[in-house]
Scaffold this motif. Structure first.
Motif, mmCIF file in Angstrom:
data_model
loop_
_atom_site.group_PDB
_atom_site.id
_atom_site.type_symbol
_atom_site.label_atom_id
_atom_site.label_comp_id
_atom_site.label_asym_id
_atom_site.label_seq_id
_atom_site.Cartn_x
_atom_site.Cartn_y
_atom_site.Cartn_z
ATOM 1 N N LEU A 198 0.930 -1.165 0.245
ATOM 2 C CA LEU A 198 0.058 0.052 -0.108
ATOM 3 C C LEU A 198 0.856 1.469 -0.054
ATOM 4 O O LEU A 198 0.516 2.316 -0.722
ATOM 5 C CB LEU A 198 -0.974 -0.247 1.090
ATOM 6 C CG LEU A 198 -1.973 1.182 1.401
ATOM 7 C CD1 LEU A 198 -2.815 1.093 -0.132
ATOM 8 C CD2 LEU A 198 -2.645 0.953 2.539
ATOM 9 N N THR A 199 2.056 1.212 0.720
ATOM 10 C CA THR A 199 2.961 2.394 0.764
ATOM 11 C C THR A 199 3.348 2.827 -0.864
ATOM 12 O O THR A 199 3.304 3.971 -0.932
ATOM 13 C CB THR A 199 4.193 2.224 1.701
ATOM 14 O OG1 THR A 199 3.587 1.893 2.880
ATOM 15 C CG2 THR A 199 4.978 3.370 1.911
ATOM 16 N N ILE A 200 3.771 1.630 -1.303
ATOM 17 C CA ILE A 200 4.346 1.692 -2.551
ATOM 18 C C ILE A 200 3.158 2.384 -3.620
ATOM 19 O O ILE A 200 3.263 3.398 -4.227
ATOM 20 C CB ILE A 200 5.011 0.560 -3.250
ATOM 21 C CG1 ILE A 200 6.070 0.065 -2.482
ATOM 22 C CG2 ILE A 200 5.220 0.613 -4.822
ATOM 23 C CD1 ILE A 200 6.688 -1.134 -2.816
ATOM 24 N N GLY A 201 2.034 1.685 -3.344
ATOM 25 C CA GLY A 201 0.703 2.106 -4.011
ATOM 26 C C GLY A 201 0.218 3.644 -4.201
ATOM 27 O O GLY A 201 0.158 4.332 -4.999
ATOM 28 N N ARG A 202 0.368 3.886 -2.911
ATOM 29 C CA ARG A 202 -0.023 5.532 -2.499
ATOM 30 C C ARG A 202 0.986 6.370 -3.145
ATOM 31 O O ARG A 202 0.783 7.376 -3.643
ATOM 32 C CB ARG A 202 -0.080 5.403 -1.105
ATOM 33 C CG ARG A 202 -1.127 5.095 -0.373
ATOM 34 C CD ARG A 202 -0.979 5.375 1.059
ATOM 35 N NE ARG A 202 -2.264 5.014 1.981
ATOM 36 C CZ ARG A 202 -2.214 4.579 3.179
ATOM 37 N NH1 ARG A 202 -0.926 4.478 3.814
ATOM 38 N NH2 ARG A 202 -3.116 3.965 3.784
ATOM 39 N N SER A 203 2.432 5.969 -3.050
ATOM 40 C CA SER A 203 3.418 6.838 -3.595
ATOM 41 C C SER A 203 3.287 6.814 -5.188
ATOM 42 O O SER A 203 3.435 7.947 -5.556
ATOM 43 C CB SER A 203 4.853 6.166 -3.120
ATOM 44 O OG SER A 203 5.759 6.906 -3.816
ATOM 45 N N LEU A 204 3.016 5.909 -5.589
ATOM 46 C CA LEU A 204 2.845 5.810 -7.348
ATOM 47 C C LEU A 204 1.596 6.635 -7.586
ATOM 48 O O LEU A 204 1.635 7.342 -8.780
ATOM 49 C CB LEU A 204 2.660 4.373 -7.610
ATOM 50 C CG LEU A 204 3.971 3.475 -7.679
ATOM 51 C CD1 LEU A 204 3.907 2.293 -8.739
ATOM 52 C CD2 LEU A 204 5.148 4.182 -8.191
ATOM 53 N N TYR A 205 0.468 6.591 -6.719
ATOM 54 C CA TYR A 205 -0.760 7.167 -7.123
ATOM 55 C C TYR A 205 -0.377 8.641 -7.278
ATOM 56 O O TYR A 205 -0.709 9.597 -7.961
ATOM 57 C CB TYR A 205 -1.688 6.733 -6.292
ATOM 58 C CG TYR A 205 -3.004 7.245 -6.342
ATOM 59 C CD1 TYR A 205 -3.882 7.274 -7.315
ATOM 60 C CD2 TYR A 205 -3.716 8.222 -5.356
ATOM 61 C CE1 TYR A 205 -5.030 8.095 -7.240
ATOM 62 C CE2 TYR A 205 -4.923 8.672 -5.134
ATOM 63 C CZ TYR A 205 -5.602 8.645 -6.201
ATOM 64 O OH TYR A 205 -6.882 9.096 -6.296
ATOM 65 N N GLU A 206 0.182 9.125 -6.099
ATOM 66 C CA GLU A 206 0.615 10.576 -5.996
ATOM 67 C C GLU A 206 1.610 11.064 -7.322
ATOM 68 O O GLU A 206 1.358 11.969 -7.782
ATOM 69 C CB GLU A 206 1.206 11.022 -4.700
ATOM 70 C CG GLU A 206 0.318 10.690 -3.262
ATOM 71 C CD GLU A 206 -1.199 11.509 -3.493
ATOM 72 O OE1 GLU A 206 -1.111 12.623 -3.857
ATOM 73 O OE2 GLU A 206 -2.120 10.885 -2.955
ATOM 74 N N GLN A 207 2.568 10.251 -7.317
ATOM 75 C CA GLN A 207 3.742 10.744 -8.315
ATOM 76 C C GLN A 207 2.924 10.855 -9.701
ATOM 77 O O GLN A 207 3.515 11.613 -10.412
ATOM 78 C CB GLN A 207 4.876 9.883 -8.157
ATOM 79 C CG GLN A 207 5.853 9.969 -7.136
ATOM 80 C CD GLN A 207 6.934 8.937 -6.888
ATOM 81 O OE1 GLN A 207 7.473 8.863 -8.249
ATOM 82 N NE2 GLN A 207 7.140 8.013 -6.046
ATOM 83 N N GLY A 208 2.307 9.863 -9.952
ATOM 84 C CA GLY A 208 1.574 9.775 -11.128
ATOM 85 C C GLY A 208 0.441 10.801 -11.351
ATOM 86 O O GLY A 208 -0.194 10.831 -12.436
ATOM 87 N N GLY A 209 0.205 11.708 -10.438
ATOM 88 C CA GLY A 209 -0.808 12.775 -10.712
ATOM 89 C C GLY A 209 -2.349 12.097 -10.138
ATOM 90 O O GLY A 209 -3.091 12.567 -11.004
ATOM 91 N N ARG A 210 -2.123 11.127 -9.542
ATOM 92 C CA ARG A 210 -3.465 10.454 -9.165
ATOM 93 C C ARG A 210 -4.618 9.784 -10.230
ATOM 94 O O ARG A 210 -5.731 10.496 -10.051
ATOM 95 C CB ARG A 210 -4.300 11.643 -8.252
ATOM 96 C CG ARG A 210 -3.570 11.942 -7.209
ATOM 97 C CD ARG A 210 -4.388 12.967 -6.109
ATOM 98 N NE ARG A 210 -4.010 12.821 -4.985
ATOM 99 C CZ ARG A 210 -4.694 13.169 -3.875
ATOM 100 N NH1 ARG A 210 -5.963 13.242 -3.817
ATOM 101 N NH2 ARG A 210 -4.258 13.185 -2.720
#
Ligand code: NAD
Length: 395
Positions: A245-257
């Motif tokens: 989930l930590t990786i997933g949240r980080s990608l979601y934010e970095q990718g512009g949600r």
């Protein structure tokens, strides 16, 4: 400096935890004079012991006894970061903390000088952000190993816009000398493998949320029909729902949600409740005594397949599960190609070697057909929303 071939003889490893220890072991086996540093003396000394034991244990199996002995002789402990002066390449495997890594790279820049390649093993931070403020950003690259480094073949060599070509080439050569398979990745969210793996868990969680099937059924279909070694929920339990989930949240934010990367509410809830997977005995499965699942029946199916008749033998929902998963794997691959994160061949290599997929993502695209994937995604988008927007390149 950017033209000629760089010679790498001395490697420094910073951080002697899980990854640093494995990377130092590979470095010794790759015939590099290797110095490993950790601010925690006990950790540093334990790492030396672990590497020595691993070399001895692998002797006559993975390497010869002579190679093990020679490799042991190449390892030394560096008590301070300053002891890494004179390294040709330093690989950083310190905790995943941007401020800490920035500080380390600033210090390493002044200790080592402009001709030393400085590589980070970060899995979720942007390499360019770690390099921000460094004296020589051209000397900073990513070398993303997978856990455990000694068993996992893949190394993503990550290029920022500033990275020197000669240094990227040298880092790639080092990965080969370490017996790994390097690919070239753009400095973008999740690099290649972690990004292309997103739909494996996220689409499975969406199918679970829709009530299409329960977790054991989806896992069984993906194992038997998809030819994957583990189903998505077993894998989440193994990795740890919190870690993923930590990786997933980080990608979601970095990718512009983007909606397709939105973390799953089911996973959020389970993490909040402390159902983290194997490590705490409870995740999608309960882990106590014995096996958490029965051996799969032999249905005479050789996955990966999208054959409806075969998949229905596993479960009535089998065809829809495999079609939705394959369409989303193909879709993420199309988005990644549009973003130029890696070459098509490197994308396939990344998933076969980094996650043991039976096929690369673009091979899955070939199996379903881009048009069929796009049509299915359009249909799902109408019913279920923007997590199913097809990548422009897919159509
Ligand atoms: P870890 O916690 O096992 O090891 C980190 C080590 O860094 C510890 O021994 C710690 O004492 C040391 N450390 C702390 N502060 C330091 C400092 N200022 N300078 C040098 N060392 C310091 O972590 P890990 O799992 O080995 O991960 C290290 C890096 O590798 C992270 O960036 C992580 O994202 C990345 N990574 C981890 C995995 C994995 O599966 N564990 C896979 C790929 C990449």
């Amino acid at each position: 400096m950017s033209a000629g071939r760089l010679t790498i003889e001395r490697i420094g490893v910073v951080g002697a935890g899980t990854m640093g220890t494995g990377i130092a072991l590979l470095s010794c086996l790759g015939r590099y004079a290797t110095s490993i540093h950790d601010p925690d003396e006990a950790v540093l000394s334990a790492a030396q012991t672990t590497i020595g034991e691993a070399l001895a244990e692998g002797a006559d199996k993975r390497w010869t006894a002579d190679e093990a002995e020679a490799a042991s002789g190449r390892l030394r402990a560096a008590e301070s970061l300053a002891d890494l002066a004179g390294s040709d390449l330093v690989i950083e495997a310190a905790p995943e903390d941007l401020a800490l890594k920035r500080r380390l790279f600033a210090d390493l820049g002044s200790i080592c000088g402009p001709e030393t390649i400085l590589a980070t093993n970060t899995s979720s931070l942007r390499v360019a952000e770690i390099a921000a403020g460094a004296a020589h950003p051209e000397a900073i690259v990513g070398m993303h190993f997978f856990n455990p480094p000694v068993l996992m073949q893949l190394v993503e060599v990550v290029a920022t816009e500033a990275s020197s070509t000669a240094m990227l080439v040298a880092a790639t050569e080092v990965a080969k000398e370490m017996g790994r398979t390097p690919i070239r990745a753009k400095d973008s969210p999740g690099f290649v493998a972690n990004r292309l793996a997103r739909p494996f868990s996220l689409e499975s969680l969406r199918m679970l949320a829709d009530g299409l099937a329960d977790a054991p059924t989806i896992d069984r279909v993906v194992r038997i029909g998809g030819g994957f070694r583990m189903g998505p929920f077993e894998l989440l339990d193994l990795i740890g729902l919190d870690v993923n989930l930590t990786i997933g949240r980080s990608l979601y934010e970095q990718g512009g949600r983007p909606e397709r990367w939105r973390p799953s509410p089911i996973q959020e809830r389970m993490v909040a409740e402390g159902r983290l997977g194997r490590k705490c005995g409870l995740g999608f499965y309960e882990y106590g005594t014995g096996r958490h699942r029965e051996r799969d029946p032999d249905l005479g199916i050789e996955g990966p397949t999208l054959g409806a008749e075969e998949l229905r033998r596993i479960d009535p929902a089998g065809p829809e599960i495999m079609l939705r998963l394959t369409a989303q794997i193909a879709n993420e691959a199309a988005y990644a190609l549009a973003d130029e994160v890696a070459s098509p061949a490197d994308m396939n290599t990344a998933m076969r070697l980094g996650f043991n997929w039976p096929l690369g993502p673009l091979e899955f695209t070939g199996m379903i057909g881009a048009d069929r994937a796009a049509a299915l995604l359009d249909e799902l988008r109408e019913r279920l929303g923007d997590a199913y927007v097809p990548a422009p390149g897919l159509t």
